[in-house]
Scaffold this active site. Structure first.
Site, short mmCIF file in Angstrom:
data_model
loop_
_atom_site.label_atom_id
_atom_site.label_comp_id
_atom_site.label_asym_id
_atom_site.label_seq_id
_atom_site.Cartn_x
_atom_site.Cartn_y
_atom_site.Cartn_z
N GLY A 1 -1.32 4.49 -4.99
CA GLY A 1 -1.13 3.26 -5.86
C GLY A 1 -0.05 3.00 -6.90
CB ALA B 1 -0.91 -0.11 1.40
CB CYS B 2 2.14 3.55 -1.88
SG CYS B 2 1.27 3.77 -3.62
CB ALA B 3 0.09 8.60 -1.08
CG MET C 1 -2.95 4.60 2.49
SD MET C 1 -3.70 3.11 3.16
CE MET C 1 -4.43 4.04 4.60
#
Length: 376
Positions: free
Chosen positions: A76, A72-74, A101
Site C-alpha cells: 500500500g 496496487a502494490c505489495a 496485495m
C-alpha cells in the site's frame, strides 16, 4: 490533495458485481504475472513503481479517463506514491488500494449459500484474493466452522452478528497452502476442534478425531455433519455431508479441477487414493448433492451470486478430472500437471501441526501468492 483509498472490501464488491475497473499494478512483472487481482471486467497495466520514480508522464496516454483507476502494490505504500503523482498530473479518478496485495490476500467475504432444514443457514466465506473457501453452518443458536483461515475475527464477529455460538470447528485435512484458524477459534470459543487422525500424526495439540461415519449435530438434530473418509489430497482428507444437501469436498474436488496429491511428497503413493475417492466413493453419493470445495482456481468458477458451488452430477459430466477412464492416463495426468508448490508450504504444514509458531507478519508472508491446490 489527499490520495483516495479503496478498501479491499470495496474492491471485493467490484469483483463480485463484475464492475469495470482499471488496475495499475506497480509490483514487479514476475509478481504481477504470478498473482494479481482478477475481475471479469478489469483492465490491467503493470509498470513497476521504480520505473515511475522520475514521473508518470510516459504512462498518461495508457490510462482511461472514463473508469476508476486503482493503483496496487505489495503493502500500500508504493501505490500511494504513484497515485499522488497521478493526482499531481490532474488524474482525479485514481485510488490507492489500502493495504495492498497483503490486505487483498486476507479479505473474507461471507455469502449466504442456502437455508437449511429446520431454520438453519449455510454461509460460504470467500477469500477472493487467495482462492480459499470456508464455511459456517448455523442452527438453533449454534454454529460450526469448516476449513477456516487464520483471520479468525471474521468468523467470531459474524457469529456474534448472527447471534450464534460456535460449538464445533472442523478441518477437512491438514492444510498446506494456508494457515488454519481452526485451533484458535476453538480456543477462543470453547468449541470442539475436529481433525482427521490420519493427518494428525505429528500435531502437538489435543483434537477430536474425525473419522468415517462420524455424525456431529449442530443445533437441531436434523442438521448432521456426516464424515466421509476421502483420501487423495492428503492421506486423512475427510469430506462432510451437511443436511443431506451439501458435500464439503475440501481439497479433493473443485468445480473446475481436482486436488493435487503431492503436498506431503506422496504423489505416486496417493494418486490412486485420489482416484478411488473421486471415482468410487463420490460416485456412490447422490448426484443432487451440491459440492462446496475448500478452494477455487479461477474466477469463472464463481456463480452469479459470488458463491462457488455446483451439483455433483454436473461435475461428473463436465469436470475433466472425473472423466478419465484409463487408470494409467489418470496417474499421468495428475502427476505430470502439478503447478509449483504453494509458497512456504512446508512451514505452513508445520504451523498447522503446532510445531512452529510464526509471528503474524511472518504468517502473512508465508501465505502471499495464488492458490495452488489443484491439478492443472
Amino acid at each position: 490533495m489527499a490520495v483516495q483509498e479503496m478498501t479491499v472490501k470495496e474492491m471485493a464488491k467490484k469483483v463480485l458485481n463484475n464492475e469495470e475497473l482499471f488496475l495499475l499494478d506497480v509490483r514487479t512483472e514476475d509478481d504481477f504475472n504470478d498473482w494479481k487481482i482478477e475481475g471479469k471486467n478489469f483492465e490491467y497495466l503493470n509498470i513497476p513503481y521504480f520505473e515511475l520514480l522520475d514521473g508518470v508522464e510516459e504512462i498518461m496516454d495508457q490510462l482511461p479517463s472514463d473508469k476508476e483507476i486503482v493503483v496496487a502494490c505489495a503493502k500500500g505504500g508504493s501505490s500511494q506514491m504513484v497515485a499522488e503523482m497521478l493526482n499531481d498530473e490532474g488524474v482525479t479518478n485514481v485510488y490507492s488500494l489500502e493495504g495492498g496485495m497483503k490486505a487483498w490476500s486476507e479479505h473474507l467475504e461471507p455469502i449466504k449459500v442456502s437455508d437449511l432444514n429446520d431454520g438453519g443457514e449455510l454461509y460460504q466465506f470467500v477469500r477472493i484474493g487467495k482462492g480459499c473457501l470456508s464455511y459456517m453452518v448455523t442452527s438453533n443458536g449454534e454454529a460450526a466452522i469448516i476449513d477456516s483461515t487464520r483471520m479468525i475475527d471474521a468468523y467470531t464477529d459474524f457469529a456474534e452478528k448472527l447471534g450464534v455460538n460456535i460449538t464445533h470447528v472442523f478441518d477437512t485435512h491438514l492444510h498446506a497452502d494456508h494457515i488454519s484458524g481452526g485451533r484458535k477459534i476453538a480456543e477462543a470459543t470453547g468449541a470442539t476442534y475436529w481433525l482427521p487422525p490420519k493427518d494428525a500424526g505429528e500435531v502437538t495439540f489435543d483434537y477430536q478425531p474425525l473419522e468415517d461415519g462420524e455424525k456431529v449435530t449442530i443445533g437441531n438434530t436434523t442438521i448432521d455433519i456426516n464424515a466421509l473418509y476421502s483420501p487423495g489430497h492428503t492421506i486423512g482428507s475427510t469430506s462432510f455431508v451437511v443436511d443431506d444437501q451439501f458435500l464439503m469436498s475440501g481439497d479433493i474436488l473443485f468445480v473446475d479441477s481436482i486436488g493435487r496429491p503431492d503436498l506431503a511428497g506422496k504423489a505416486e503413493d496417493w494418486v490412486m487414493d485420489l482416484r478411488e475417492t473421486l471415482y468410487t466413493r463420490y460416485k456412490e453419493l447422490s448426484d443432487e448433492l451440491v459440492v462446496l470445495p475448500a478452494h477455487f482456481m479461477i474466477m469463472d468458477e464463481m456463480n452469479e451470486d459470488g458463491t462457488v458451488a455446483e451439483k455433483l452430477g454436473t461435475l461428473f459430466e463436465k469436470n475433466h478430472g472425473l472423466n478419465i477412464d484409463d487408470q494409467d492416463e489418470f496417474r499421468k495426468m495428475v502427476t505430470e500437471n502439478l503447478p509449483p508448490q504453494p509458497n512456504a508450504y512446508q512451514e505452513i504444514r508445520e504451523t498447522n501441526m503446532g510445531k512452529i509458531t510464526p509471528d503474524n507478519e511472518k504468517q502473512r508472508e508465508m501465505e502471499i501468492g495464488p492458490n495452488r491446490c489443484a491439478v492443472r
